[in-house]
Design a protein around this motif. Structure first.
Motif, PDB file in Angstrom:
ATOM      1  N   ARG A  56       0.813  -1.205   0.000  1.00 48.36           N
ATOM      2  CA  ARG A  56       0.000   0.000   0.000  1.00 48.36           C
ATOM      3  C   ARG A  56       0.857   1.269   0.000  1.00 48.36           C
ATOM      4  O   ARG A  56       0.498   2.290  -0.587  1.00 48.36           O
ATOM      5  CB  ARG A  56      -0.925   0.017   1.211  1.00 48.36           C
ATOM      6  CG  ARG A  56      -2.242  -0.688   0.990  1.00 48.36           C
ATOM      7  CD  ARG A  56      -3.105   0.018  -0.039  1.00 48.36           C
ATOM      8  NE  ARG A  56      -3.416   1.396   0.347  1.00 48.36           N
ATOM      9  CZ  ARG A  56      -4.502   1.758   1.004  1.00 48.36           C
ATOM     10  NH1 ARG A  56      -5.396   0.845   1.358  1.00 48.36           N
ATOM     11  NH2 ARG A  56      -4.721   3.021   1.310  1.00 48.36           N
ATOM     12  N   PRO A  58      -9.458  -4.510   5.428  1.00 51.97           N
ATOM     13  CA  PRO A  58      -8.349  -5.400   5.066  1.00 51.97           C
ATOM     14  C   PRO A  58      -7.308  -5.458   6.179  1.00 51.97           C
ATOM     15  O   PRO A  58      -7.027  -4.443   6.832  1.00 51.97           O
ATOM     16  CB  PRO A  58      -7.769  -4.749   3.801  1.00 51.97           C
ATOM     17  CG  PRO A  58      -8.858  -3.876   3.265  1.00 51.97           C
ATOM     18  CD  PRO A  58      -9.627  -3.407   4.458  1.00 51.97           C
ATOM     19  N   ARG A  59      -6.765  -6.632   6.402  1.00 49.22           N
ATOM     20  CA  ARG A  59      -5.685  -6.766   7.380  1.00 49.22           C
ATOM     21  C   ARG A  59      -4.432  -6.093   6.823  1.00 49.22           C
ATOM     22  O   ARG A  59      -4.115  -6.211   5.653  1.00 49.22           O
ATOM     23  CB  ARG A  59      -5.407  -8.235   7.673  1.00 49.22           C
ATOM     24  CG  ARG A  59      -6.558  -8.930   8.387  1.00 49.22           C
ATOM     25  CD  ARG A  59      -6.171 -10.359   8.746  1.00 49.22           C
ATOM     26  NE  ARG A  59      -7.148 -10.997   9.599  1.00 49.22           N
ATOM     27  CZ  ARG A  59      -8.002 -11.924   9.193  1.00 49.22           C
ATOM     28  NH1 ARG A  59      -7.997 -12.314   7.934  1.00 49.22           N
ATOM     29  NH2 ARG A  59      -8.856 -12.463  10.043  1.00 49.22           N
ATOM     30  N   ARG A  60      -3.714  -5.391   7.698  1.00 53.01           N
ATOM     31  CA  ARG A  60      -2.511  -4.680   7.262  1.00 53.01           C
ATOM     32  C   ARG A  60      -1.385  -4.888   8.270  1.00 53.01           C
ATOM     33  O   ARG A  60      -1.626  -4.942   9.480  1.00 53.01           O
ATOM     34  CB  ARG A  60      -2.776  -3.181   7.108  1.00 53.01           C
ATOM     35  CG  ARG A  60      -3.843  -2.838   6.075  1.00 53.01           C
ATOM     36  CD  ARG A  60      -3.950  -1.339   5.865  1.00 53.01           C
ATOM     37  NE  ARG A  60      -5.033  -1.010   4.929  1.00 53.01           N
ATOM     38  CZ  ARG A  60      -6.257  -0.658   5.310  1.00 53.01           C
ATOM     39  NH1 ARG A  60      -6.555  -0.579   6.608  1.00 53.01           N
ATOM     40  NH2 ARG A  60      -7.189  -0.385   4.409  1.00 53.01           N
ATOM     41  N   GLU A 114      -0.785  -4.986   2.702  1.00 52.66           N
ATOM     42  CA  GLU A 114      -2.227  -5.125   2.893  1.00 52.66           C
ATOM     43  C   GLU A 114      -2.699  -6.466   2.361  1.00 52.66           C
ATOM     44  O   GLU A 114      -2.156  -6.990   1.377  1.00 52.66           O
ATOM     45  CB  GLU A 114      -2.953  -3.989   2.172  1.00 52.66           C
ATOM     46  CG  GLU A 114      -4.459  -3.953   2.391  1.00 52.66           C
ATOM     47  CD  GLU A 114      -5.075  -2.719   1.747  1.00 52.66           C
ATOM     48  OE1 GLU A 114      -5.009  -1.640   2.376  1.00 52.66           O
ATOM     49  OE2 GLU A 114      -5.587  -2.832   0.624  1.00 52.66           O
ATOM     50  N   GLN A 115      -3.694  -7.013   3.025  1.00 52.43           N
ATOM     51  CA  GLN A 115      -4.314  -8.261   2.601  1.00 52.43           C
ATOM     52  C   GLN A 115      -4.732  -8.179   1.135  1.00 52.43           C
ATOM     53  O   GLN A 115      -5.212  -7.153   0.661  1.00 52.43           O
ATOM     54  CB  GLN A 115      -5.535  -8.514   3.484  1.00 52.43           C
ATOM     55  CG  GLN A 115      -6.313  -9.767   3.198  1.00 52.43           C
ATOM     56  CD  GLN A 115      -7.501  -9.893   4.132  1.00 52.43           C
ATOM     57  OE1 GLN A 115      -7.716  -9.055   5.005  1.00 52.43           O
ATOM     58  NE2 GLN A 115      -8.283 -10.932   3.960  1.00 52.43           N
ATOM     59  N   PRO A 122      -6.814  -8.452  -2.275  1.00 53.17           N
ATOM     60  CA  PRO A 122      -8.247  -8.278  -2.542  1.00 53.17           C
ATOM     61  C   PRO A 122      -8.938  -9.633  -2.634  1.00 53.17           C
ATOM     62  O   PRO A 122      -8.331 -10.636  -3.024  1.00 53.17           O
ATOM     63  CB  PRO A 122      -8.275  -7.556  -3.892  1.00 53.17           C
ATOM     64  CG  PRO A 122      -6.923  -6.971  -4.058  1.00 53.17           C
ATOM     65  CD  PRO A 122      -5.981  -7.865  -3.326  1.00 53.17           C
TER      66      PRO A 122
END
Length: 518
Positions: free
Chosen positions: A296, A389-391, A409-410, A412
């Motif tokens: 990200r 989203p998990r980050r 970031e996780q 999509p």
């Protein structure tokens, strides 16, 4: 009236031009902020780790991968170790994380003569091998990348292979300089695979790999390349790092870093290689590549004139974290976990802890984990689903003062991908019409014959590939034989020695692979 008409026409053109300019500006801003997809990865680390799956298992099991000095590098082990930190020319630690098979290499696969391969730093050889694995794990035939705008960004901080004592006296002239040059580490990968994007070797010490990833992401966003390898490699050809840090009192005596612990007594040296294959998220979707995670945001900065050339700098660490968050368009509350640098020293750990608390937790004048919204992860903990989203963020600080911070970031959700990878459908398709037929008989349905293709540079390599495939597929029964055949046929290099195993089910196919391996 004429002047009025001309004025109106001028204003229309000016408004249209302004709209076009705003549109182009938005497009540029979108490109600069577009997430970068990680579509493949490969690695080798101490403890017998030869894949990302092995690494995950090692962490999950809590395996101690630190062990004694290697015995096959020409190090005088009896003279090297001395428990006295004051003893010149020795190390008071005699353990670390080592790649004991770093000397193994197949030069023929990469078009190198045995002499050139021996003169090449094992770091270069490991990058070649790991790049091959990274491409194939993405379902890409390495040979298909020749002439493409694929970049190589490799972090390398050791260049001492050609400076070892007792090198062969003759026959290696012309190879040793390039074999140990940092620039050749990335250049050899690009040359071997025919990659025509940027090829950059990065040396910012401990932060080299993370800086390489930052540079790769920026190059993709600027259109300098369409695909990029990013990561780093470390093999210690000489024990200089142990000797030098012994004089600085910077080593843990048992070779194990005890980051953020009251028992922290120094850092521990280790080896390894890890590469990521990255491309813009929009390209990954269009190319049908599996997205493992996205980058990200990232940032790199320097300590500047701090309290020492190799001493960490807290304000600089805070700044690089805030810059990465701004690059990602996120706030500290949007990041769930941080993989800290964790030097394991009494100087570095408190400085980093304070920087983390000042950015991701509460500001504070002392290291008190209870005072902020940051706590140490002591054991495996479920990662809660919050709807976002998990980050996770990763920090790395080079001892020359170059700091890096990356926010991951996780990936999509699959249904968000407009171009999912197609899977062959072997079901019988219904016809568009019906006709009178005789009463059908209950005959068994014929299963399709499925081919599994295997290849290697030599006959021995072909058998070895068959052995690896057999071991992999007998330990993982969840993949369908048809998917395996598809991947083997479309995502692997086609080398000189080839074999095709056919069968109508997993049992027949595995029996054929076993026979080929034997």
């Amino acid at each position: 009236m004429a002047d009025e008409v001309q004025l109106r026409e001028y204003l229309k053109r000016a408004i249209a031009d302004a709209r076009d300019a705003r549109k182009r500006l938005r497009e540029v801003e979108d490109k600069e902020q577009e997430p970068i997809a990680i579509v493949s990865m490969a690695c080798r680390y101490p403890g017998g780790v030869t894949s990302p799956e092995d690494l995950w298992q090692l962490v999950a099991d809590g395996t101690d991968a630190v062990s004694g000095f290697p015995t096959d590098r020409g190090w005088d082990l009896d003279a090297l170790y001395d428990p006295d930190p004051e003893h010149v020319g020795t190390s008071y630690s005699r353990e670390g994380g080592f790649l004991y098979d770093a000397d193994l290499f197949d030069p023929e696969l990469f078009g190198m003569s045995p002499r050139e391969a021996l003169a090449a730093d094992p770091q270069q050889r490991l990058l070649l091998e790991t790049a091959w694995e990274t491409f194939e794990r993405a379902g890409i035939d390495p040979a298909s990348l020749k002439g493409t705008r694929t970049g190589v960004f490799a972090g390398v901080m050791y260049n001492d292979y050609g400076s070892r004592p007792h090198l062969p006296p003759e026959g290696f002239e012309g190879y040793l300089f390039s074999g140990s040059a940092g620039s050749i580490a990335s250049g050899r990968v690009a040359y071997t695979y025919g990659l025509e994007g940027p090829a950059v070797t990065v040396d910012t010490a401990c932060s080299s790999s993370l800086v390489a990833l930052h540079l790769a992401a920026n190059a993709l966003r600027r259109g300098e390349c369409d695909l990029a390898l990013a990561g780093g490699v470390t093999v210690m050809s000489t024990p200089v790092a142990f000797i030098e840090f012994s004089r600085l009192r910077g080593l843990a005596a048992d070779g194990r870093s005890k980051s953020f612990s009251a028992d922290a007594d120094g850092t521990g040296w280790a080896e390894g290689v890890g590469l990521l294959l990255v491309e813009k998220l929009s390209d990954a979707r269009r190319n049908g590549h599996q997205v493992l995670a996205v980058i990200r945001g990232s940032a790199v900065n320097q300590d500047g004139a701090s309290n020492g050339l190799t001493a960490p700098n807290g304000p600089a660490q805070e700044r690089v974290i805030r810059q990465a968050l701004a690059s990602a368009g996120l706030t500290p509350a949007d990041v769930d976990a941080v993989e800290a640098h964790g030097t394991g020293t009494r100087l570095g750990d408190p400085i980093e802890a304070q920087a983390l608390l000042a950015t991701y937790g509460q500001p504070t004048t002392h290291v008190d984990w209870d005072s902020g919204a940051v706590s140490l992860l002591h054991e495996a903990t479920p990662w809660p689903a919050t709807g976002a989203p998990r980050r996770a963020a990763v920090s790395s600080f080079g001892f020359g003062g170059t700091n890096a911070h990356v926010i991951l970031e996780q990936a999509p959700a699959p249904h968000d991908d407009p171009t999912p990878r197609a899977t062959p459908d072997t079901r019988k398709k219904p016809t568009d019409h019906t006709e009178e037929t005789a009463e059908p008989t209950m005959e068994p349905t014929a299963l399709p014959v499925i081919p599994w293709t295997v290849s290697g540079k030599t006959a021995d390599a072909l058998r070895d590939q068959a052995r690896r495939l057999y071991a992999r597929l007998t330990s993982d029964l969840g993949v369908s034989p048809l998917d395996i055949g598809h991947s083997l046929a479309t995502g692997r290099a086609v080398l000189d020695h080839r074999a095709v195993v056919t069968g109508r089910d997993r049992g027949e196919l595995l029996a054929g692979i076993r026979a080929l391996a034997e």
